[in-house]
Write an enzyme that holds these catalytic residues in place. Structure first.
Site, PDB file in Angstrom:
ATOM      1  CB  CYS A  20      -3.475   8.777  -0.138  1.00 46.34           C
ATOM      2  SG  CYS A  20      -5.418   8.710   0.239  1.00 46.34           S
ATOM      3  CE  LYS A  40      -3.179   3.011   0.361  1.00 51.15           C
ATOM      4  NZ  LYS A  40      -4.378   3.222  -0.343  1.00 51.15           N
TER       5      LYS A  40
HETATM    6  N1  SAJ Z   1      -1.291  14.884  -9.211  1.00 52.57           N
HETATM    7  C1  SAJ Z   1      -0.345  15.601  -9.859  1.00 52.57           C
HETATM    8  N2  SAJ Z   1       0.045  15.030 -11.012  1.00 52.57           N
HETATM    9  C2  SAJ Z   1      -0.421  13.964 -11.511  1.00 52.57           C
HETATM   10  C3  SAJ Z   1      -1.398  13.025 -10.698  1.00 52.57           C
HETATM   11  C4  SAJ Z   1      -1.694  13.494  -9.341  1.00 52.57           C
HETATM   12  O1  SAJ Z   1       0.084  16.530  -9.571  1.00 52.57           O
HETATM   13  O2  SAJ Z   1      -0.057  13.475 -12.429  1.00 52.57           O
HETATM   14  C5  SAJ Z   1      -1.676  15.374  -7.736  1.00 52.57           C
HETATM   15  C6  SAJ Z   1      -3.340  15.547  -7.582  1.00 52.57           C
HETATM   16  O3  SAJ Z   1      -3.589  16.931  -8.176  1.00 52.57           O
HETATM   17  C7  SAJ Z   1      -3.708  15.449  -6.104  1.00 52.57           C
HETATM   18  C8  SAJ Z   1      -2.474  14.535  -5.715  1.00 52.57           C
HETATM   19  O4  SAJ Z   1      -1.568  14.361  -6.630  1.00 52.57           O
HETATM   20  O5  SAJ Z   1      -3.287  16.627  -5.484  1.00 52.57           O
HETATM   21  C9  SAJ Z   1      -3.173  13.105  -5.298  1.00 52.57           C
HETATM   22  O6  SAJ Z   1      -4.290  12.702  -6.405  1.00 52.57           O
HETATM   23  P1  SAJ Z   1      -4.280  11.207  -6.920  1.00 52.57           P
HETATM   24  O7  SAJ Z   1      -5.497  11.234  -7.731  1.00 52.57           O
HETATM   25  O8  SAJ Z   1      -3.043  10.867  -7.509  1.00 52.57           O
HETATM   26  O9  SAJ Z   1      -4.638  10.411  -5.808  1.00 52.57           O
HETATM   27  P2  SAJ Z   1      -5.509  10.194  -4.738  1.00 52.57           P
HETATM   28  O10 SAJ Z   1      -4.846  10.857  -3.326  1.00 52.57           O
HETATM   29  O11 SAJ Z   1      -6.859  10.750  -5.040  1.00 52.57           O
HETATM   30  O12 SAJ Z   1      -5.719   8.614  -4.293  1.00 52.57           O
HETATM   31  C10 SAJ Z   1      -4.608   7.939  -4.316  1.00 52.57           C
HETATM   32  C11 SAJ Z   1      -4.627   6.640  -5.405  1.00 52.57           C
HETATM   33  N3  SAJ Z   1      -3.374   5.967  -5.395  1.00 52.57           N
HETATM   34  C12 SAJ Z   1      -2.755   5.701  -6.462  1.00 52.57           C
HETATM   35  O13 SAJ Z   1      -2.964   6.177  -7.473  1.00 52.57           O
HETATM   36  C13 SAJ Z   1      -1.512   4.895  -6.295  1.00 52.57           C
HETATM   37  C14 SAJ Z   1      -5.842   5.787  -4.734  1.00 52.57           C
HETATM   38  O14 SAJ Z   1      -5.851   4.552  -5.660  1.00 52.57           O
HETATM   39  C15 SAJ Z   1      -5.586   5.320  -3.404  1.00 52.57           C
HETATM   40  O15 SAJ Z   1      -6.597   4.400  -3.099  1.00 52.57           O
HETATM   41  C16 SAJ Z   1      -5.875   6.710  -2.538  1.00 52.57           C
HETATM   42  O16 SAJ Z   1      -4.565   7.398  -2.886  1.00 52.57           O
HETATM   43  C17 SAJ Z   1      -5.551   6.204  -1.078  1.00 52.57           C
HETATM   44  O17 SAJ Z   1      -6.618   5.949  -0.535  1.00 52.57           O
HETATM   45  O18 SAJ Z   1      -4.434   5.660  -0.697  1.00 52.57           O
END
Ligand code: SAJ
Length: 427
Positions: free
Chosen positions: A272, A218
């Site tokens: 997360c 995780k």
């Molecule tokens: N972000 C960027 N650039 C990107 C992708 C995301 O700057 O290319 C930023 C987003 O804007 C945001 C942050 O990252 O601020 C996190 O967003 P996210 O969409 O990557 O993830 P979360 O936090 O909504 O959900 C994540 C997911 N983990 C992964 O994709 C590995 C989800 O599957 C998990 O279940 C969740 O964390 C969790 O509960 O741990």
């Protein structure tokens, strides 16, 4: 394993949807939360979180009598613990934040009161490596009449597993059903029992391992994403100095069949990705060089954006010599931590707006189509306005979140404003 009653401890963004999924399969679910407000809301058939489809599922589950929320655990056959695991704030800027397992400890203590031989306890909360064994020890401490896997292995009275969730906020119901799942039983029997429980609603595969590997998996998933985003954020800073469009660059580099660079932004938010890497770093500080550096790069990005805004303000003033700094207006487009949601917690966009307002150098407008009022964490001096008001009244438009509403704006709409685009949708 034959189980009739399942208890979910912690009815937040993961616990409540999970409870609703089991109830939709006609399992008797006892939801437990320490908040009276949460209990009363759920028992009234309503929800306290923002997540598509969950409102209807909870309403049906409560009306049909399959979901009942309580303040204290009651006897059940399976207990799933989905409580928060925040980290304790760092003492100073050089120290490493440490995970706070207080909620897991108190959940274990309260579950221990009602445990009986043959029960299964599953930990779902994101946790540092070793937390499941620690939970087993806490349960054993409270119940010396029962045996647990950390001392009695396959012969224990109680089964224990770590089964992390990996659902994406905003698409939780689909991902709960479709995603593959890691099942980290403390013994093989623990894994087998957990698979039978999750197969009630999961269509994805269930892959078994031990609890420590499942915990690390995780943390690895979210750290991997954090490191990848840090690479994109670092590139954006380098490209800015070299006068290269980083989004064009990334599109071109991604044409390579084995390259897949993520997108830069104003920083990494949410509960997360920006948190979980610390659980690895705090366990192995000397060996987590890359993961730690990525955290620093992503945490440093909001300040870099603030510096860009300050220098844009200087440009506005030098282009309009009669303007005073307090006459300059900056519009922040987006406050949530990612696009098309209303969640402002741990959001770099909200943080940038807050810091900017606290500098008290110019007027700040905020546009956030997904909320009706600004939360109290944003200073009163910030005004929530519509897209057109923001464009008409501001000198500088700062794009912080790539909401659909902002993607529809053309260069022509913004021709009179200076633009800082942290998401690459207006460039
Ligand atoms: N972000 C960027 N650039 C990107 C992708 C995301 O700057 O290319 C930023 C987003 O804007 C945001 C942050 O990252 O601020 C996190 O967003 P996210 O969409 O990557 O993830 P979360 O936090 O909504 O959900 C994540 C997911 N983990 C992964 O994709 C590995 C989800 O599957 C998990 O279940 C969740 O964390 C969790 O509960 O741990």
């Amino acid at each position: 394993m034959i189980f009739n009653t399942i208890s979910i401890i912690g009815l937040g963004y993961i616990g409540l949807p999970t409870a609703a999924m089991f109830a939709s399969k006609k399992k008797k679910v006892i939801g437990v939360d320490t908040s009276r407000y949460v209990i009363e809301t759920i028992n009234a058939g309503k929800i306290h979180i923002v997540e598509p489809k969950i409102d209807k599922m909870v309403k049906n589950a409560v009306n049909e009598g399959f979901l009942n929320a309580k303040l204290e655990p009651e006897p059940a056959d399976v207990f799933i613990i989905a409580v928060p695991t925040p980290f304790l704030p760092a003492q100073d800027k050089n120290s490493i934040p440490q995970p706070d397992l207080t909620h897991i400890k108190s959940a274990s203590k309260s579950v221990a009161n009602v445990l009986k031989k043959g029960d299964l306890v599953i930990l779902e909360s994101t946790s540092p490596v070793g937390a499941t064994e620690q939970m087993s020890a806490w349960l054993a401490e409270a119940r010396s009449d029962l045996s647990f896997p950390h001392t009695h292995g396959e012969n224990s009275d109680i089964r224990i597993a770590y089964c992390p969730e990996r659902v994406l906020p905003g698409n939780v119901v689909n991902e709960l059903i479709e995603n593959d799942r890691i099942i980290g039983g403390m013994t093989e029997k623990c894994s087998k029992a957990s698979i039978e429980v999750y197969k009630t609603f999961i269509k994805g595969g269930c892959f078994t391992t031990n609890s420590r590997t499942a915990e690390m998996a995780k943390l690895t998933e979210n750290s991997s994403r954090d490191v990848s985003i840090a690479f994109a954020n670092e590139l954006s800073i380098i490209c800015d100095k070299l006068d290269i469009d980083v989004w064009e660059l990334i599109n071109l580099a991604n044409l390579h069949p084995r390259v897949n660079i993520l997108q830069p932004g104003p920083g990494v938010g949410g509960h997360c990705i920006a948190v979980d890497p610390w659980f690895i770093i705090s366990n192995s500080p000397e060996d987590s060089i890359l993961i730690h550096t990525a955290r620093k790069v992503n945490d440093g990005k909001p300040n870099w954006v603030i510096e860009k805004i300050k220098s844009a303000i200087t440009d506005v003033l030098s282009n309009n010599p009669r303007k005073k700094i307090h006459d300059v207006t900056v519009a922040c487009f987006g406050l949530s931590f990612k696009p098309n949601i209303d969640d402002l917690r741990e959001s770099p966009a909200a943080e940038i707006t807050k810091i900017l307002a606290s500098l008290n150098i110019c007027k700040i407008l905020a546009v956030e189509p997904n909320i009706l009022h600004l939360p109290s964490s944003i200073p009163n001096s910030v005004e929530l306005v519509s897209i057109s008001e923001a464009i008409n009244e501001s000198d500088i438009c700062v794009l912080l979140v790539d909401h659909s509403e902002f993607k529809n704006l053309s260069k022509n709409d913004l021709k009179n404003n200076l633009i800082i685009d942290t998401r690459g949708i207006w460039t």
